[in-house]
Write a protein that holds these residues in place. Structure first.
Motif, PDB file in Angstrom:
ATOM      1  N   THR A   1       0.649  -1.144   0.184  1.00 43.31           N
ATOM      2  CA  THR A   1      -0.093   0.039  -0.111  1.00 43.31           C
ATOM      3  C   THR A   1       0.774   1.184   0.149  1.00 43.31           C
ATOM      4  O   THR A   1       0.298   2.301  -0.184  1.00 43.31           O
ATOM      5  N   ALA A   2       2.069   1.003   0.169  1.00 45.72           N
ATOM      6  CA  ALA A   2       3.239   2.215  -0.021  1.00 45.72           C
ATOM      7  C   ALA A   2       4.362   1.773  -0.930  1.00 45.72           C
ATOM      8  O   ALA A   2       4.861   0.999  -0.691  1.00 45.72           O
ATOM      9  N   VAL A   3       4.639   2.572  -1.956  1.00 48.46           N
ATOM     10  CA  VAL A   3       5.793   2.258  -2.629  1.00 48.46           C
ATOM     11  C   VAL A   3       6.656   3.524  -3.218  1.00 48.46           C
ATOM     12  O   VAL A   3       6.045   4.518  -2.866  1.00 48.46           O
ATOM     13  N   ALA A   4       7.900   3.355  -3.441  1.00 52.28           N
ATOM     14  CA  ALA A   4       8.684   4.677  -3.602  1.00 52.28           C
ATOM     15  C   ALA A   4       9.658   4.164  -4.852  1.00 52.28           C
ATOM     16  O   ALA A   4       9.836   2.933  -4.955  1.00 52.28           O
TER      17      ALA A   4
ATOM     18  N   VAL B   1       6.655   8.948  -4.010  1.00 48.58           N
ATOM     19  CA  VAL B   1       6.142   7.909  -3.172  1.00 48.58           C
ATOM     20  C   VAL B   1       4.719   7.914  -3.059  1.00 48.58           C
ATOM     21  O   VAL B   1       4.044   8.963  -3.437  1.00 48.58           O
ATOM     22  N   ARG B   2       4.200   6.703  -3.454  1.00 52.80           N
ATOM     23  CA  ARG B   2       2.771   6.556  -3.796  1.00 52.80           C
ATOM     24  C   ARG B   2       2.329   5.729  -2.640  1.00 52.80           C
ATOM     25  O   ARG B   2       2.631   4.844  -2.140  1.00 52.80           O
ATOM     26  N   PHE B   3       0.779   6.249  -2.409  1.00 54.41           N
ATOM     27  CA  PHE B   3       0.047   5.679  -1.300  1.00 54.41           C
ATOM     28  C   PHE B   3      -1.075   4.964  -2.020  1.00 54.41           C
ATOM     29  O   PHE B   3      -1.601   5.806  -2.695  1.00 54.41           O
ATOM     30  N   TYR B   4      -1.742   3.949  -1.475  1.00 56.45           N
ATOM     31  CA  TYR B   4      -2.767   3.334  -2.164  1.00 56.45           C
ATOM     32  C   TYR B   4      -3.501   3.044  -0.822  1.00 56.45           C
ATOM     33  O   TYR B   4      -3.137   2.238   0.250  1.00 56.45           O
ATOM     34  N   ARG B   5      -5.036   3.095  -1.087  1.00 55.08           N
ATOM     35  CA  ARG B   5      -5.905   2.660  -0.394  1.00 55.08           C
ATOM     36  C   ARG B   5      -5.783   1.230   0.077  1.00 55.08           C
ATOM     37  O   ARG B   5      -5.696   0.087  -0.679  1.00 55.08           O
ATOM     38  N   ASP B   6      -6.169   0.654   1.316  1.00 51.18           N
ATOM     39  CA  ASP B   6      -6.090  -0.548   1.620  1.00 51.18           C
ATOM     40  C   ASP B   6      -7.287  -1.516   1.445  1.00 51.18           C
ATOM     41  O   ASP B   6      -8.118  -1.704   2.137  1.00 51.18           O
ATOM     42  N   ALA B   7      -7.430  -1.775  -0.145  1.00 50.51           N
ATOM     43  CA  ALA B   7      -8.746  -2.118  -0.577  1.00 50.51           C
ATOM     44  C   ALA B   7      -9.317  -3.408   0.019  1.00 50.51           C
ATOM     45  O   ALA B   7     -10.476  -3.624   0.485  1.00 50.51           O
TER      46      ALA B   7
END
Length: 582
Positions: A532-535, A541-547
């Motif tokens: 849910t987080a990458v760089a 830095v990208r954050f994603y919702r914890d679907a």
């Protein structure tokens, strides 16, 4: 391929206490596995500490061997064979009589937070007190044993991760072992004797560039937290470019903290939602898998107001998930970040290609596991899986018998014969039927024109799709578990790696309308991960919702007590994880 023992066979409870048993020597051997890849160097010379400290060490080791447990400064030690053999080989001479080595290990432990780990898992406070007060033989022996235990724990968590992935991911099948002919006691001695323990261990971090990029991002966001985080953008009507609103100055401040809005010269009208601010909102939206409409609606506002502390936790979780993979990935592979709706092709640890994907919805989640892609099918048929048949197709057939004909789906009986569906009373069947439903090749086939097969028990694979419009959605969890690829022909060229199968040849074969299987010359590892987080290398830095709602349980375990457990069912692939920004 090493088969690793489970925690019960090793005699480890949540505080890794062990009891003596006939399997102890073999099981406890594995608990030092995080050090096994480190090269063995010469045995350190024993310091001249007299006979008092070695005598206490001998006594402590004897107690450990006899009872299977030893309590020191409130810490229960239970790896009697490793500690006992380590000290026996050195004639019970202390391993940490050089203050510089003690300082090196304590410095390393103090920097555990750079990996998203807790220094107290490695007795940071206890070691600080004991190192300052250990003046007698007994205290010095206890300090020596705790330092060795701290090093073992640190090596374990750094390489395997703190949390057992099989407790978090039911489909987990990645190997996390090492060469099984290494001697952990000799390797431990090598680590202790290294000129710089910190350099020695940190040069062997897991995950390659990807891990280090996450570390840099973690440091960045911890700095933001230390500076007070970012302001909360008040709620209200949707903010759009061209608006004037009292909330706009707060929005500007919020976007500057993460760098989405450059620190330009002072804005004349701070309440104006101008073009520069609109571009900053779009940058933020792109980093958070949101619709890039430049407007601050409910979803964008929600993401803006996630705290900096929560973003730190997301980065810690990604570091842990990368540690789980350790060195189980080769330099060339296909990786899908289910949480980020992206697929990538990594060659030589570098991201060579990336594309959008559609993954499983919350009720039919795409599992996290690894496999080997061995072939692709052009103009594939689609055999309806049991879950989709039971929950989707049968209800439609009961309402609309003409559904199968419109979808080009054939009905096959148990003898392999095609049956006319008009003669079947679909309402007479419950949750199963004595038929197989197969969708024939064509432009409307659910798998599109190509599928990528890496055989697995979940019937999950990558494939094309006729539903191209879904790729334009910012969050793309719509499938029944399989992964739909936006540009499948580009991926096919990469995995086939064959001049005879370039894009033109693939298109020509598809144009025939005939089903054709193409074997890969070399099986291709496929990794399905959930980050849910990458760089990336640029620092983005990208954050994603914890679907799928998986972060909370992992965070609780990461913040919880130490449990040293190894996976029981490995799958060998070998290599290192590359820096895919997915």
């Amino acid at each position: 391929m090493a088969i690793l023992p489970d925690a019960a066979r090793c005699g480890n409870d949540p505080v890794h206490r062990s009891t003596r048993n006939p399997r102890g020597d073999r099981c406890l051997y594995w608990l030092l596995l995080p050090l096994l890849l480190w090269p063995v160097v010469g045995q350190p010379a024993a310091a001249a500490t007299g006979d008092a400290v070695p005598a206490v060490l001998r006594q402590r080791v004897a107690e450990l061997r006899t009872t299977g447990r030893l309590e020191l400064q409130g810490v229960v030690l239970g790896r009697e064979d490793i500690l006992a053999e380590f000290y026996a080989r050195r004639g019970y001479q202390p391993a940490w009589d050089d203050p510089r080595r003690v300082a090196g290990l304590r410095t390393l432990i103090g920097r555990a937070a750079e990996h998203g780990l807790d220094p107290e898992d490695f007795f940071a406070s206890r070691l600080q007190v004991l190192a300052q007060s250990a003046s007698g033989p007994a205290a010095r022996a206890d300090l020596d044993l705790l330092l060795t235990e701290a090093l073992i724990r640190y090596g374990y968590q750094l390489h395997f991760g703190k949390v057992d992935p099989t407790a978090m991911e039911p489909a987990w099948n990645f190997r996390r072992g090492f060469a099984n002919d290494a001697d952990p006691v000799s390797v431990l001695a090598a680590a202790v004797a290294a000129p710089s323990l910190q350099d020695y261990l940190e040069s062997r971090l897991p995950g390659g560039p990807w891990y280090r990029q996450l570390q840099l991002a973690l440091a960045q966001y911890r700095s933001i937290v230390a500076a007070g985080g970012w302001p909360v953008v008040p709620g209200g009507p949707v903010l759009r470019p061209g608006d004037r609103d009292a909330r706009v100055p707060v929005l500007r401040q919020r976007l500057r903290v993460e760098g989405d809005l450059p620190a330009d010269p002072e804005v004349v009208d701070t309440e104006s939602f101008d073009a520069a601010l609109a571009a900053a909102v779009q940058r933020f939206q792109e980093r958070h898998a949101l619709a890039r409409d430049a407007s601050v609606g409910a979803r964008t506002l929600e993401a803006l107001n996630v705290t900096a502390e929560t973003r730190v936790d997301q980065l810690r979780l990604s570091l842990e998930r990368v540690r789980w993979l350790a060195d189980d990935v080769p330099d060339t592979y296909v990786v899908v970040n289910v949480a980020g709706f992206r697929v990538g092709f990594v060659r030589g640890h570098e991201l060579a290609w990336s594309s959008r994907v559609v993954v499983g919805r919350a009720a039919r989640q795409t599992p996290v596991f690894g496999g080997l892609m061995t072939y692709i099918d052009l103009n594939p048929t689609w055999t309806v899986p049991p879950t989709i048949l039971r929950e989707d197709i049968l209800p439609k057939l009961r309402r609309d018998p003409g559904y199968l004909a419109r979808e080009n789906i054939s009905v096959i009986d148990r003898n392999g014969r095609t049956v006319d569906p008009r003669g079947i009373d679909w309402k007479a069947y419950g949750r199963s039927i004595p038929y197989t439903l197969r969708q024939e090749p064509g432009p409307a086939n659910s798998l599109g024109r190509i599928k990528f097969m890496f055989p697995n028990r979940y019937s999950v694979y990558l494939h094309d799709t006729p539903a191209k419009a879904l790729f334009d959605k910012p969050e793309r969890n719509f499938s029944s578990g399989c992964i739909r690829v936006d540009d499948p022909l580009a991926l096919a060229e990469l995995v086939l790696d064959d001049p005879q199968w370039d894009r033109r040849a693939l298109e020509a074969a598809i144009a025939t309308g005939k089903t054709r299987r193409v074997q890969l010359r070399t099986p291709m590892p496929v990794l399905l991960v959930y980050l849910t987080a990458v760089a990336d290398r640029s620092g983005a830095v990208r954050f994603y919702r914890d679907a799928y709602g998986r972060d909370a349980a992992l965070l609780a375990a990461l913040n919880g007590p130490v449990q040293l457990r190894l996976p029981a069912v490995p799958v060998a692939t070998g290599g290192k994880l590359g820096p895919a920004s997915l």
